[in-house]
Design a protein around this motif. Structure first.
Motif, PDB file in Angstrom:
ATOM      1  N   LEU A   1       0.841  -1.188   0.000  1.00 46.15           N
ATOM      2  CA  LEU A   1       0.000   0.000   0.000  1.00 46.15           C
ATOM      3  C   LEU A   1       0.880   1.243   0.000  1.00 46.15           C
ATOM      4  N   ALA A   2       0.286   2.389  -0.369  1.00 45.42           N
ATOM      5  CA  ALA A   2       1.007   3.654  -0.312  1.00 45.42           C
ATOM      6  C   ALA A   2       0.014   4.789  -0.111  1.00 45.42           C
ATOM      7  N   VAL A   3       0.442   5.803   0.614  1.00 43.83           N
ATOM      8  CA  VAL A   3      -0.323   7.040   0.779  1.00 43.83           C
ATOM      9  C   VAL A   3       0.587   8.200   0.393  1.00 43.83           C
ATOM     10  N   PHE A   4       0.082   9.095  -0.459  1.00 43.62           N
ATOM     11  CA  PHE A   4       0.791  10.311  -0.844  1.00 43.62           C
ATOM     12  C   PHE A   4      -0.104  11.499  -0.505  1.00 43.62           C
ATOM     13  N   SER A   5       0.475  12.518   0.114  1.00 48.00           N
ATOM     14  CA  SER A   5      -0.341  13.612   0.643  1.00 48.00           C
ATOM     15  C   SER A   5       0.344  14.957   0.443  1.00 48.00           C
ATOM     16  N   ARG A   6      -0.459  15.986   0.236  1.00 46.48           N
ATOM     17  CA  ARG A   6       0.057  17.355   0.199  1.00 46.48           C
ATOM     18  C   ARG A   6       0.184  17.922   1.613  1.00 46.48           C
ATOM     19  N   TYR A   7      -0.376  17.216   2.577  1.00 45.84           N
ATOM     20  CA  TYR A   7      -0.374  17.697   3.956  1.00 45.84           C
ATOM     21  C   TYR A   7       0.398  16.735   4.845  1.00 45.84           C
ATOM     22  N   PRO A   8       0.967  17.231   5.937  1.00 41.57           N
ATOM     23  CA  PRO A   8       1.857  16.399   6.763  1.00 41.57           C
ATOM     24  C   PRO A   8       1.176  15.146   7.304  1.00 41.57           C
ATOM     25  N   ILE A   9       1.906  14.032   7.236  1.00 40.74           N
ATOM     26  CA  ILE A   9       1.474  12.765   7.822  1.00 40.74           C
ATOM     27  C   ILE A   9       2.167  12.621   9.172  1.00 40.74           C
ATOM     28  N   ARG A  10       1.396  12.456  10.222  1.00 43.86           N
ATOM     29  CA  ARG A  10       1.944  12.359  11.570  1.00 43.86           C
ATOM     30  C   ARG A  10       2.045  10.893  12.000  1.00 43.86           C
TER      31      ARG A  10
ATOM     32  N   SER B   1      -2.568 -14.007   5.167  1.00 42.09           N
ATOM     33  CA  SER B   1      -3.009 -13.168   4.057  1.00 42.09           C
ATOM     34  C   SER B   1      -1.886 -12.240   3.611  1.00 42.09           C
ATOM     35  N   LYS B   2      -1.787 -12.023   2.292  1.00 46.50           N
ATOM     36  CA  LYS B   2      -0.860 -11.043   1.754  1.00 46.50           C
ATOM     37  C   LYS B   2      -1.464  -9.648   1.760  1.00 46.50           C
ATOM     38  N   ASN B   3      -2.752  -9.568   1.989  1.00 46.33           N
ATOM     39  CA  ASN B   3      -3.435  -8.279   1.993  1.00 46.33           C
ATOM     40  C   ASN B   3      -3.206  -7.554   3.313  1.00 46.33           C
ATOM     41  N   CYS B   4      -3.383  -6.245   3.301  1.00 43.80           N
ATOM     42  CA  CYS B   4      -3.102  -5.467   4.498  1.00 43.80           C
ATOM     43  C   CYS B   4      -3.868  -4.152   4.455  1.00 43.80           C
ATOM     44  N   SER B   5      -3.775  -3.414   5.548  1.00 43.32           N
ATOM     45  CA  SER B   5      -4.347  -2.075   5.667  1.00 43.32           C
ATOM     46  C   SER B   5      -3.314  -1.193   6.350  1.00 43.32           C
ATOM     47  N   LEU B   6      -3.593   0.102   6.377  1.00 43.23           N
ATOM     48  CA  LEU B   6      -2.769   1.027   7.153  1.00 43.23           C
ATOM     49  C   LEU B   6      -3.651   2.171   7.616  1.00 43.23           C
ATOM     50  N   TRP B   7      -3.199   2.853   8.648  1.00 42.07           N
ATOM     51  CA  TRP B   7      -3.829   4.112   9.022  1.00 42.07           C
ATOM     52  C   TRP B   7      -2.748   5.146   9.251  1.00 42.07           C
ATOM     53  N   CYS B   8      -3.098   6.407   9.025  1.00 38.68           N
ATOM     54  CA  CYS B   8      -2.179   7.506   9.309  1.00 38.68           C
ATOM     55  C   CYS B   8      -2.989   8.754   9.618  1.00 38.68           C
ATOM     56  N   ASP B   9      -2.429   9.601  10.460  1.00 37.75           N
ATOM     57  CA  ASP B   9      -3.072  10.861  10.822  1.00 37.75           C
ATOM     58  C   ASP B   9      -2.492  11.965   9.959  1.00 37.75           C
ATOM     59  N   ILE B  10      -3.375  12.667   9.253  1.00 37.91           N
ATOM     60  CA  ILE B  10      -2.960  13.715   8.329  1.00 37.91           C
ATOM     61  C   ILE B  10      -3.405  15.058   8.890  1.00 37.91           C
ATOM     62  N   GLU B  11      -2.455  15.958   8.981  1.00 43.05           N
ATOM     63  CA  GLU B  11      -2.704  17.273   9.580  1.00 43.05           C
ATOM     64  C   GLU B  11      -2.970  18.283   8.473  1.00 43.05           C
ATOM     65  N   ILE B  12      -4.221  18.621   8.313  1.00 40.04           N
ATOM     66  CA  ILE B  12      -4.587  19.647   7.351  1.00 40.04           C
ATOM     67  C   ILE B  12      -4.886  20.927   8.123  1.00 40.04           C
ATOM     68  N   PRO B  13      -4.828  22.090   7.476  1.00 39.77           N
ATOM     69  CA  PRO B  13      -5.055  23.332   8.212  1.00 39.77           C
ATOM     70  C   PRO B  13      -6.374  23.319   8.983  1.00 39.77           C
ATOM     71  N   GLY B  14      -6.267  23.470  10.270  1.00 36.92           N
ATOM     72  CA  GLY B  14      -7.474  23.567  11.099  1.00 36.92           C
ATOM     73  C   GLY B  14      -7.889  22.284  11.784  1.00 36.92           C
ATOM     74  N   ARG B  15      -7.388  21.119  11.317  1.00 48.87           N
ATOM     75  CA  ARG B  15      -7.792  19.872  11.966  1.00 48.87           C
ATOM     76  C   ARG B  15      -6.919  18.706  11.520  1.00 48.87           C
ATOM     77  N   THR B  16      -7.099  17.590  12.229  1.00 49.91           N
ATOM     78  CA  THR B  16      -6.419  16.341  11.876  1.00 49.91           C
ATOM     79  C   THR B  16      -7.482  15.306  11.526  1.00 49.91           C
ATOM     80  N   ILE B  17      -7.217  14.513  10.491  1.00 51.92           N
ATOM     81  CA  ILE B  17      -8.111  13.410  10.143  1.00 51.92           C
ATOM     82  C   ILE B  17      -7.313  12.112  10.194  1.00 51.92           C
TER      83      ILE B  17
END
Length: 382
Positions: A184-193, A203-219
């Motif tokens: 998997l890969a994530v590409f972002s214009r905003y910082p990944i924390r 299983s060869k399959n997988c998931s990921l999570w990451c917190d992305i800091e956009i102006p005003g909030r984190t998702i």
């Protein structure tokens, strides 16, 4: 001749009733774990074909002006939840707000894309990878979630990251030692924390999570590639045995296909249960993207989305309404939605789901030639 007509008439009634009954059972596939009832997940998988058959019978009985049309109509309306996940009005895209200029931030607007790139079309020179990057740049996507990145010695991770250099923040997790993964890969214009890779047993399959800091909030973003169906490979084996006209081997191939499908239903259900808990634990508004390898009729889709009973408890800091997510296509999509190119364009298996706080304004799936999937793009107001 009259007796034949009468027999055909009664057989049509019987077929309409059986078809309607089986289709109504499919409406419960989303709340039925594959381990509980082996047959129901298969009915849920066949729901697109079953609904089309019911529609054909509804038209037939309407033309003949017979009351049996109501059997087909009941089956169709009983599956309205599924139909609304693949068909939204208006059928054509309404006028939308102008998109932010590339590389700039427009307050409150975010564009997210997810794409199973199928190992960049299995070519080694990087043309597909660079083409996808250009297309995503044209769409002015802020966050990209890619599945099946398929890095190889000829076009390695550094080459992939270079192709997506317009997105300065990247998370491409490596497989743990001794484990092979479909990357998997994530590409972002905003910082990944904060970030974490999620692996699944056997299983060869997988998931990921990451917190992305956009102006005003984190998702919190989840990128997923759940258990592969392997239908295409097993289907080729079955067709090969049928071509040889060896009945016993064809039967074994068919049983292998069925057993393999059920085993993968079971694996995906377990993976969905893991994701459900991680989503509930999120301290931030949540985006769940990726290739679920499951239809909107499935246990997997309803579990991750939080539609099942008992899914009301959530983290008060993040999703204030519990871990129940919204389907971006239902909140802002239009027309007919499919994401997998084969099987007559009947399969929608790639999604962007979002917390209610993230207001989706547009959702679409461009038809690109780089993969056996189409990408999914969602724009939203925060």
């Amino acid at each position: 001749m009259k007796a034949f007509y009468r027999l055909f008439y009664y057989f049509s009634i019987l077929l309409t009733g059986v078809l309607a009954g089986v289709t109504l059972v499919g409406a419960f596939a989303g709340n039925t774990a594959p381990e509980s009832f082996k047959l129901i997940p298969f009915i849920g998988l066949g729901l697109p074909v079953l609904l089309l058959a019911n529609l054909a019978f509804a038209i037939y009985w309407t033309i003949r002006w017979r009351c049996w049309v109501f059997l087909s109509l009941i089956a169709l309306f009983g599956n309205w939840g599924y139909i609304s996940c693949v068909l939204q009005f208006p059928l054509f895209s309404p006028a939308s707000e102008p998109i932010a200029k590339l590389g700039t931030y427009t307050p409150g607007i975010l564009t997210v894309a997810t794409y199973n790139v199928d190992a960049f079309n299995h070519e080694h020179m990087g043309y597909s990878c660079k083409g996808i990057a250009t297309q995503m740049q044209n769409l002015q996507a802020d966050i990209l979630c890619l599945q099946e990145v398929g890095i190889n010695s000829s076009f390695n991770i550094d080459s992939v990251c270079a192709a997506f250099s317009n997105w300065p923040y990247q998370y491409v997790p490596s497989a743990p030692e001794g484990k092979e993964l479909l990357q998997l890969a994530v590409f972002s214009r905003y910082p990944i924390r904060e970030q974490s890779l999620i692996t699944y047993p056997d299983s060869k399959n997988c998931s990921l999570w990451c917190d992305i800091e956009i102006p005003g909030r984190t998702i919190r973003l989840f990128n997923n590639h759940l258990q592969t169906t392997e239908v295409t490979r097993n289907k080729r084996e079955l067709e090969k045995e049928l071509y040889k006209e060896d009945t016993q081997k064809a039967e074994r191939a068919a049983l292998t296909l069925i057993d393999g499908l059920h085993e993968n239903f079971r694996k995906r259900a377990g993976q969905a249960d893991v994701l459900k808990q991680l989503i509930a634990d999120s301290p931030y508004p949540t985006l769940v993207c990726g290739d679920f390898n499951s239809l909107p009729s499935s246990y997997v889709y309803h579990t991750i989305k939080g539609d099942k009973k008992g899914d009301k408890k959530g983290n008060k800091k993040g999703n204030k309404k519990g871990n129940k997510l919204q389907d971006g296509f239902q909140t802002s999509g239009h027309g007919y939605m499919y994401t997998f190119k084969f099987f007559k364009h009947l399969l929608r298996i790639d999604y962007v789901l979002h917390s209610p706080e993230l207001k989706s304004t547009d959702y679409f799936s461009p038809d690109w030639s780089y993969s056996d999937h189409n990408p999914v793009v969602m724009r939203m107001k925060l």
